[in-house]
Design an enzyme around this catalytic site. Structure first.
Site, mmCIF file in Angstrom:
data_model
loop_
_atom_site.group_PDB
_atom_site.id
_atom_site.type_symbol
_atom_site.label_atom_id
_atom_site.label_comp_id
_atom_site.label_asym_id
_atom_site.label_seq_id
_atom_site.Cartn_x
_atom_site.Cartn_y
_atom_site.Cartn_z
ATOM 1 N N CYS A 90 2.597 -16.454 -24.066
ATOM 2 C CA CYS A 90 3.875 -17.151 -24.147
ATOM 3 C C CYS A 90 3.611 -18.645 -24.290
ATOM 4 C CB CYS A 90 4.752 -16.841 -22.943
ATOM 5 S SG CYS A 90 4.770 -18.072 -21.648
ATOM 6 N N GLU A 91 4.350 -19.254 -25.202
ATOM 7 C CA GLU A 91 4.071 -20.652 -25.506
ATOM 8 C C GLU A 91 4.599 -21.597 -24.431
ATOM 9 O OE1 GLU A 91 5.841 -21.261 -29.299
ATOM 10 O OE2 GLU A 91 7.825 -21.725 -28.497
ATOM 11 N N HIS A 92 5.395 -21.083 -23.512
ATOM 12 C CA HIS A 92 5.928 -21.952 -22.465
ATOM 13 C C HIS A 92 4.970 -22.100 -21.292
ATOM 14 C CE1 HIS A 92 9.994 -20.551 -24.197
ATOM 15 N NE2 HIS A 92 9.611 -21.664 -24.775
ATOM 16 N N HIS A 93 4.187 -21.050 -21.017
ATOM 17 C CA HIS A 93 3.311 -21.072 -19.839
ATOM 18 C C HIS A 93 1.856 -20.752 -20.170
ATOM 19 C CE1 HIS A 93 7.428 -20.042 -18.405
ATOM 20 N NE2 HIS A 93 7.125 -20.921 -17.474
ATOM 21 N N GLN A 131 8.736 -14.007 -27.622
ATOM 22 C CA GLN A 131 8.891 -12.621 -28.068
ATOM 23 C C GLN A 131 9.864 -12.505 -29.247
ATOM 24 O OE1 GLN A 131 9.819 -9.907 -24.877
ATOM 25 N NE2 GLN A 131 10.457 -8.299 -26.285
ATOM 26 N N HIS A 159 6.337 -9.893 -19.281
ATOM 27 C CA HIS A 159 5.870 -11.279 -19.314
ATOM 28 C C HIS A 159 5.251 -11.678 -17.978
ATOM 29 C CE1 HIS A 159 8.017 -12.543 -23.107
ATOM 30 N NE2 HIS A 159 8.529 -11.350 -22.885
ATOM 31 N N CYS A 161 4.488 -14.547 -17.040
ATOM 32 C CA CYS A 161 5.077 -15.768 -16.487
ATOM 33 C C CYS A 161 6.272 -15.439 -15.599
ATOM 34 C CB CYS A 161 5.452 -16.755 -17.584
ATOM 35 S SG CYS A 161 6.616 -16.137 -18.805
HETATM 36 ZN ZN LIG Z 1 6.438 -17.909 -20.250
#
Ligand SMILES: [Zn+2]
Length: 204
Positions: A90-93, A131, A159, A161
């Protein structure tokens, strides 16, 4: 900072892009770890190797995956490849999300070798992703390469995260879909696909 510089000199940079191992070394130390203890000595290099693999999709060539595997046929029934395992970040975490992708299409004239579809999935999964975009990129790529009557992609993922940080545990599984052509315009086609992959109530 001194330790950091020493590591930069020690680690050979064989690949053209600059090494990320020194950054991992620095990261470990900023997290309060001791990067020089036994178990962590080679961790920066291992992490770099893992990250290069997990983001290898940026360097995969779609033409090489797809073009030698396109065949002209007279066949206009739905083709489904179910349960394609994938692992992404995931590109956020920068934490993993993983699950299964189900892909279907209705050929117009071209079909693709079935083994190539998981490779298309890998090409987009091995990047920093969300996703929803992963699902759309797979669908759009097949849409453009095959020029089919329709493409449907359903992605089920969990996920880390969300699972590991203890937030929204009950929603850690997410389902996304992308429907193009006949899968978008014809409810029966979409429903047939969704029921074949076990998602009868989706789409509306
Ligand atoms: Zn994430």
């Amino acid at each position: 900072m001194k330790a950091n510089k020493a590591i930069i000199q020690v680690l050979p940079s064989k690949t053209p892009p600059p090494s990320v191992a020194p950054l991992v070394h620095e990261l470990l130390s900023r997290l309060g770890e001791d990067p020089s203890r036994d178990g962590l000595l080679r961790t920066p290099e291992r992490v770099e190797k893992a990250l290069r693999f997990l983001t290898g999709g940026y360097h995969m060539d779609l033409d090489r995956i797809v073009n030698n595997a396109l065949f002209e046929v007279q066949y206009d029934e739905m083709v489904i490849v179910k349960d394609i395992e994938f692992f992404s970040l995931c590109e956020h975490h920068l934490l993993p999300f993983f699950g299964k992708v189900h892909v279907a299409y209705i050929p117009r004239q071209k079909v693709i070798g079935l083994s190539k579809i998981p490779r298309v999935v890998d090409m987009f999964a091995r990047r920093l992703q969300i996703q929803e975009r992963l699902t759309q990129e797979i669908a759009r790529t097949l849409w453009e390469a095959l020029e089919p009557l329709g493409v449907g992609v359903v992605c089920e993922a969990r996920h880390f995260c969300m699972m590991m940080r203890g937030v929204e545990k009950q929603h850690s599984g997410a389902v996304t879909s992308a429907m193009l052509g006949a899968f978008r315009s014809q409810k029966e086609t979409r429903d047939e696909f969704l029921s074949l992959v076990g998602h009868t109530s989706m789409g509306g």
